[in-house]
Design a protein around this motif. Structure first.
Motif, mmCIF file in Angstrom:
data_model
loop_
_atom_site.group_PDB
_atom_site.id
_atom_site.type_symbol
_atom_site.label_atom_id
_atom_site.label_comp_id
_atom_site.label_asym_id
_atom_site.label_seq_id
_atom_site.Cartn_x
_atom_site.Cartn_y
_atom_site.Cartn_z
ATOM 1 N N GLY A 1 -37.193 32.844 81.817
ATOM 2 C CA GLY A 1 -37.762 33.927 81.031
ATOM 3 C C GLY A 1 -39.125 34.353 81.544
ATOM 4 O O GLY A 1 -39.448 35.551 81.562
ATOM 5 N N ALA A 2 -39.928 33.385 81.958
ATOM 6 C CA ALA A 2 -41.263 33.696 82.482
ATOM 7 C C ALA A 2 -41.160 34.531 83.758
ATOM 8 O O ALA A 2 -41.920 35.494 83.952
ATOM 9 C CB ALA A 2 -42.029 32.403 82.759
ATOM 10 N N ALA B 1 -34.294 11.130 77.446
ATOM 11 C CA ALA B 1 -34.270 12.588 77.530
ATOM 12 C C ALA B 1 -32.882 13.127 77.204
ATOM 13 O O ALA B 1 -31.874 12.602 77.680
ATOM 14 C CB ALA B 1 -34.681 13.039 78.924
ATOM 15 N N TYR B 2 -32.850 14.185 76.388
ATOM 16 C CA TYR B 2 -31.589 14.835 76.030
ATOM 17 C C TYR B 2 -31.621 16.278 76.498
ATOM 18 O O TYR B 2 -32.673 16.807 76.872
ATOM 19 C CB TYR B 2 -31.379 14.794 74.515
ATOM 20 C CG TYR B 2 -31.178 13.411 73.951
ATOM 21 C CD1 TYR B 2 -29.905 12.908 73.720
ATOM 22 C CD2 TYR B 2 -32.275 12.595 73.643
ATOM 23 C CE1 TYR B 2 -29.707 11.633 73.196
ATOM 24 C CE2 TYR B 2 -32.094 11.316 73.122
ATOM 25 C CZ TYR B 2 -30.809 10.853 72.906
ATOM 26 O OH TYR B 2 -30.630 9.580 72.404
ATOM 27 N N LYS B 3 -30.483 16.936 76.466
ATOM 28 C CA LYS B 3 -30.398 18.350 76.806
ATOM 29 C C LYS B 3 -30.537 19.172 75.529
ATOM 30 O O LYS B 3 -29.557 19.690 74.993
ATOM 31 C CB LYS B 3 -29.083 18.651 77.526
ATOM 32 C CG LYS B 3 -28.990 17.999 78.903
ATOM 33 C CD LYS B 3 -27.696 18.371 79.617
ATOM 34 C CE LYS B 3 -27.653 17.743 81.003
ATOM 35 N NZ LYS B 3 -26.396 18.077 81.729
ATOM 36 N N GLY B 4 -31.750 19.235 75.047
ATOM 37 C CA GLY B 4 -32.017 19.960 73.816
ATOM 38 C C GLY B 4 -32.385 19.023 72.680
ATOM 39 O O GLY B 4 -32.093 17.824 72.722
ATOM 40 N N THR C 1 -39.950 50.374 68.190
ATOM 41 C CA THR C 1 -38.988 49.301 67.968
ATOM 42 C C THR C 1 -39.132 48.250 69.056
ATOM 43 O O THR C 1 -39.213 48.577 70.242
ATOM 44 C CB THR C 1 -37.541 49.854 68.002
ATOM 45 O OG1 THR C 1 -37.396 50.841 66.986
ATOM 46 C CG2 THR C 1 -36.529 48.739 67.769
ATOM 47 N N ILE C 2 -39.164 46.985 68.644
ATOM 48 C CA ILE C 2 -39.226 45.876 69.601
ATOM 49 C C ILE C 2 -37.936 45.077 69.493
ATOM 50 O O ILE C 2 -37.549 44.651 68.402
ATOM 51 C CB ILE C 2 -40.446 44.976 69.328
ATOM 52 C CG1 ILE C 2 -41.741 45.774 69.585
ATOM 53 C CG2 ILE C 2 -40.403 43.725 70.200
ATOM 54 C CD1 ILE C 2 -43.007 44.994 69.290
ATOM 55 N N VAL C 3 -37.281 44.900 70.633
ATOM 56 C CA VAL C 3 -36.006 44.194 70.698
ATOM 57 C C VAL C 3 -36.207 42.878 71.450
ATOM 58 O O VAL C 3 -36.698 42.875 72.587
ATOM 59 C CB VAL C 3 -34.938 45.038 71.427
ATOM 60 C CG1 VAL C 3 -33.627 44.278 71.489
ATOM 61 C CG2 VAL C 3 -34.759 46.376 70.723
ATOM 62 N N VAL C 4 -35.850 41.756 70.821
ATOM 63 C CA VAL C 4 -35.995 40.449 71.462
ATOM 64 C C VAL C 4 -34.875 40.243 72.479
ATOM 65 O O VAL C 4 -33.704 40.498 72.202
ATOM 66 C CB VAL C 4 -35.972 39.314 70.409
ATOM 67 C CG1 VAL C 4 -35.871 37.948 71.078
ATOM 68 C CG2 VAL C 4 -37.223 39.391 69.544
ATOM 69 N N ASP C 5 -35.261 39.783 73.663
ATOM 70 C CA ASP C 5 -34.312 39.511 74.748
ATOM 71 C C ASP C 5 -34.453 38.040 75.139
ATOM 72 O O ASP C 5 -35.445 37.652 75.749
ATOM 73 C CB ASP C 5 -34.621 40.415 75.943
ATOM 74 C CG ASP C 5 -33.593 40.291 77.061
ATOM 75 O OD1 ASP C 5 -32.560 39.615 76.857
ATOM 76 O OD2 ASP C 5 -33.831 40.855 78.151
ATOM 77 N N ASN C 6 -33.483 37.222 74.758
ATOM 78 C CA ASN C 6 -33.536 35.783 75.043
ATOM 79 C C ASN C 6 -33.096 35.495 76.474
ATOM 80 O O ASN C 6 -31.984 35.833 76.863
ATOM 81 C CB ASN C 6 -32.642 35.011 74.070
ATOM 82 C CG ASN C 6 -33.077 35.184 72.629
ATOM 83 O OD1 ASN C 6 -32.558 36.022 71.912
ATOM 84 N ND2 ASN C 6 -34.045 34.398 72.202
ATOM 85 N N LYS C 7 -33.987 34.897 77.249
ATOM 86 C CA LYS C 7 -33.711 34.531 78.636
ATOM 87 C C LYS C 7 -34.028 33.045 78.808
ATOM 88 O O LYS C 7 -35.013 32.659 79.433
ATOM 89 C CB LYS C 7 -34.571 35.368 79.600
ATOM 90 C CG LYS C 7 -34.280 36.858 79.565
ATOM 91 C CD LYS C 7 -32.929 37.190 80.191
ATOM 92 C CE LYS C 7 -32.692 38.687 80.245
ATOM 93 N NZ LYS C 7 -31.369 39.021 80.815
ATOM 94 N N GLY C 8 -33.191 32.194 78.223
ATOM 95 C CA GLY C 8 -33.437 30.757 78.282
ATOM 96 C C GLY C 8 -32.995 30.149 79.601
ATOM 97 O O GLY C 8 -32.205 30.723 80.345
ATOM 98 N N GLY C 9 -33.518 28.946 79.875
ATOM 99 C CA GLY C 9 -33.118 28.199 81.055
ATOM 100 C C GLY C 9 -34.297 27.660 81.825
ATOM 101 O O GLY C 9 -35.395 28.226 81.806
ATOM 102 N N PHE D 1 -36.443 31.194 75.567
ATOM 103 C CA PHE D 1 -35.609 30.154 74.977
ATOM 104 C C PHE D 1 -34.486 30.805 74.172
ATOM 105 O O PHE D 1 -34.536 31.996 73.864
ATOM 106 C CB PHE D 1 -36.446 29.217 74.102
ATOM 107 C CG PHE D 1 -37.456 28.437 74.893
ATOM 108 C CD1 PHE D 1 -37.097 27.254 75.521
ATOM 109 C CD2 PHE D 1 -38.752 28.910 75.055
ATOM 110 C CE1 PHE D 1 -38.017 26.551 76.288
ATOM 111 C CE2 PHE D 1 -39.678 28.216 75.818
ATOM 112 C CZ PHE D 1 -39.302 27.030 76.447
ATOM 113 N N ALA D 2 -33.482 30.001 73.851
ATOM 114 C CA ALA D 2 -32.280 30.523 73.200
ATOM 115 C C ALA D 2 -32.558 31.043 71.799
ATOM 116 O O ALA D 2 -33.540 30.656 71.152
ATOM 117 C CB ALA D 2 -31.208 29.428 73.147
ATOM 118 N N ALA D 3 -31.673 31.903 71.331
ATOM 119 C CA ALA D 3 -31.767 32.436 69.982
ATOM 120 C C ALA D 3 -31.628 31.316 68.956
ATOM 121 O O ALA D 3 -30.874 30.368 69.157
ATOM 122 C CB ALA D 3 -30.680 33.480 69.761
#
Length: 324
Positions: free
Chosen positions: A76-77, A183-186, A62-70, A38-40
């Motif tokens: 992301g999955a 339903a909304y987009k977000g 070090t762990i770096v978050v990578d946002n893969k929304g959609g 999901f988005a940042a």
């Protein structure tokens, strides 16, 4: 020559065996990517960064978050599933992973077969909130109002098939009311229309709803956890408010890895996450976001996912919330 080849083979095996046996010793030797579907700035992203920071400290990396929304979390999955199973890609999963198989004909992943579960991390309960213009001051009053006006009350969500939609659908089913889903987009546009009075009620994660409730722009009727939140102790649980309910639910989260990560690396990550979740400072930061810290074993996580998947599959079937 044959003896020489055999000797070299044995020598190679002797060299490689200790390396294989101790592959986790050098882990991590480079930054680890944590995929968030999901988005940042959203609830999952915020909690992933809190957990990732402490987990990195426990692992010594070090762990770096990578946002893969959609696609409701599917992109992301799939990204996490296709990553190399070497421990350098983690998947900060949410409840969306078990909804996908019932919502999409081809989500692109199997939440039960394509990943190695490590542990649940936290869950964020939802608040049932209404626009202040709605005369209902309690859950039972809202139910009575809805029954007196079938399909005249609207409830919004962040999208068809999202947990906020399904929570509203489950509530309507349990309460025996007829209400119209919008339903909304977000969640942001959904909240905007709720504040404007275009919709009358909604289920929102507590951290998203709390500022509006405390500012008087929304009224909280109940929370979907088994206990009251320390952040809003005056808001009853739905079970308290109605005397009956199976609506102990929330936007849960957990850590998974692509299938095939070496067992010793999995064990190292699991032990580090257990320590991270026990850290008082981390717990305080998660609670400040409205989260309930979970933890537990990999089996606990796998069993919980299955229960949640079966539970929501029935709700999705009953509501017809198929997305393709």
């Amino acid at each position: 020559m044959r003896k020489l080849i055999n000797s070299l083979a044995l020598l190679g095996a002797a060299i490689l065996a200790p390396a294989a046996a101790h592959s986790a010793d050098a882990y991590p030797s480079k930054p680890i990517r944590m995929v968030v579907a999901f988005a940042a700035g959203g609830s999952a992203d915020i909690n992933a960064r809190i957990v990732g920071q402490q987990l990195g400290k426990e692992l010594g990396g070090t762990i770096v978050v990578d946002n893969k929304g959609g696609a409701g979390g599917n992109l992301g999955a799939v990204e996490a599933k296709r990553s190399a199973p070497d421990g350098y890609t983690m998947f900060y999963a949410t409840s969306a992973v078990v909804l996908a198989p019932s919502l999409y004909a081809k989500p692109g992943f199997d939440p039960y077969a394509d990943y190695t579960p490590i542990s649940l991390t936290a869950t964020i309960p939802l608040l049932l909130v209404v626009n202040p213009a709605v005369p209902a001051k309690t859950v039972n009053e809202l139910v009575a109002l809805a029954k007196s006006k079938p399909n005249e009350l609207n409830y919004g969500s962040s999208g068809a098939g999202a947990l906020l939609h399904l929570g509203g659908a489950l509530f309507a089913k349990e309460a025996g009311i007829q209400a119209t889903h919008v339903a909304y987009k977000g969640s942001a546009p959904a909240v905007a229309d709720l504040l404007a009075g275009s919709t009358q009620f909604m289920f929102l994660p507590i951290n998203e709803a709390m500022p509006h409730v405390k500012g008087g722009a929304l009224r909280a009727l109940a929370i979907t956890s088994d206990k009251r939140s320390p952040l809003m102790p005056d808001v009853p649980t739905i079970r308290e408010a109605t005397g009956k309910s199976t609506m102990d639910l929330g936007a849960w989260q957990g850590l998974m890895l692509p299938k095939g990560v070496p067992d010793d690396v999995v064990s190292k990550i699991s032990a580090a996450l257990k320590k991270a979740l026990a850290d008082k400072a981390l717990q305080d930061r998660l609670v400040a976001q409205g989260s309930i810290v979970l933890g537990g074993t990999a089996k606990d996580y796998a069993d919980y996912m299955k229960l949640e998947g079966d539970r929501w599959a029935k709700v999705i079937k009953d509501t017809g919330a198929k997305l393709d």
